[in-house]
Design an enzyme around this catalytic site. Sequence first.
Site, PDB file in Angstrom:
ATOM      1  N   SER A 158      -0.046   4.468  23.660  1.00  0.00           N
ATOM      2  CA  SER A 158      -0.987   5.435  24.332  1.00  0.00           C
ATOM      3  C   SER A 158      -1.834   6.147  23.294  1.00  0.00           C
ATOM      4  O   SER A 158      -3.103   6.607  23.484  1.00  0.00           O
ATOM      5  CB  SER A 158      -0.258   6.441  25.215  1.00  0.00           C
ATOM      6  OG  SER A 158       0.979   7.219  24.573  1.00  0.00           O
ATOM      7  N   HIS A 160      -0.849  12.141  22.094  1.00  0.00           N
ATOM      8  CA  HIS A 160      -2.133  11.749  22.669  1.00  0.00           C
ATOM      9  C   HIS A 160      -3.235  12.506  22.128  1.00  0.00           C
ATOM     10  O   HIS A 160      -4.571  11.612  21.985  1.00  0.00           O
ATOM     11  CB  HIS A 160      -2.174  12.088  24.181  1.00  0.00           C
ATOM     12  CG  HIS A 160      -1.293  11.266  25.175  1.00  0.00           C
ATOM     13  ND1 HIS A 160      -0.966  11.438  26.490  1.00  0.00           N
ATOM     14  CD2 HIS A 160      -0.405  10.341  24.743  1.00  0.00           C
ATOM     15  CE1 HIS A 160      -0.102  10.415  26.887  1.00  0.00           C
ATOM     16  NE2 HIS A 160       0.163   9.845  25.806  1.00  0.00           N
TER      17      HIS A 160
END
Length: 393
Positions: A294, A345
């Site tokens: 991610s 992230h």
Amino acid sequence: MSKRETHQFWKFTEQLMEEESFRLIDVGPDRKRIWLQGDVNGQPWVVRMARVEYERLERLEEDRREAEKSFHGWKRRLALRKAKFANVYITSYPPADMEAPMESGEHEAYSFLFADDNGRGIADPPSAVSTYLKTNEWIWGELEEELDPEEHEQRASFYRRQAENKQRELEQQDMSFFSSGKPIVTYTVLALLAAIFLVLERAGSSMNINTLIELGAKYNPGIVEGEWWRLVTAMFLHIGFLHLFMNSLALFFIGGITERIYGTGRFIIIYFAAGVFASTVSFAMNEQVSAGASGAIFGCFGALLYLGLAHQRLFFRTLGMNVLVILGINLAFGFTVQAVDNGAHIGGLIGGFIASVFVHLPGHRWQFVRIGAFVMFILAFATFFAIGMYRWS
């Protein structure tokens, strides 16, 4: 419907597109209402051409108000904060109860009416629009007036085809930004993620912390002891099938688009730089064992945001709102679900953006800002790595 007014409608539309490089942004199903966007001397404009027949002024005014609301929608959608609006009506005759020229409700929007008003002074001449837009003069002279209906229809068809051809040319220019490479690395990484997931499952379980640590997850004590390779290997491990599926789906779409825009070589740098930077920020901010692609995927979002900075109009015409909405949902999800590694992230998003500034878009010249981006990346990486070493030693 008068063929004369249809001829006029398409002639002025084609002139805006051919001579002023305006582009169609919306065409009504009946092709009687079209929206165009372009710049004149640095001033962004939205122009609406409407081929209408209204018997009552009330209906015309209602349409004008709706058009001005739609204009604000286009301003938001295309990020045209300083845009102005020209709303052009082309009709056979003014409404029966119309006694004065049209007025606009806003200082940044103005409406015009082209019609045969029998010398009453209600209609606007075409030159009024070109003066307002500061473009080449719109001309509708005696030559056009003297054409018969069949000739008007032929001219209208000609100008419509010219406008459509110009639009296809402009769309092909836009699409050229998405043809710098094929998603070869994206598909390769997807296959690698699936293969490694199977290895994880066979080695124990992708949900087992010990198995994850053994095969290279981000594990702070290990990194402190010199296992720096975990900053890379963590990008290829996933915790459970759902984690793998969601990241693979995101990589397929976002990674594929990014690789097509930047090309394979640049994409490799962006993807891995973002992934390593994400792992490093996670190392500094999060003590939990973590893994997943991610961070690198958020780096692809960062690369698309850089496209938006470098080519704002192109970005909002093609990807803009979709990218921003998906990114916003993912960030919001991260802040509301405790198990999500927000450090990775946000770190990936920033790392991907900086890496994109460094590699730049295909066809752009080398600039000193790219050196600055490289230095910034190294300094930021070193800072977060030092923070992690200090916190977990």
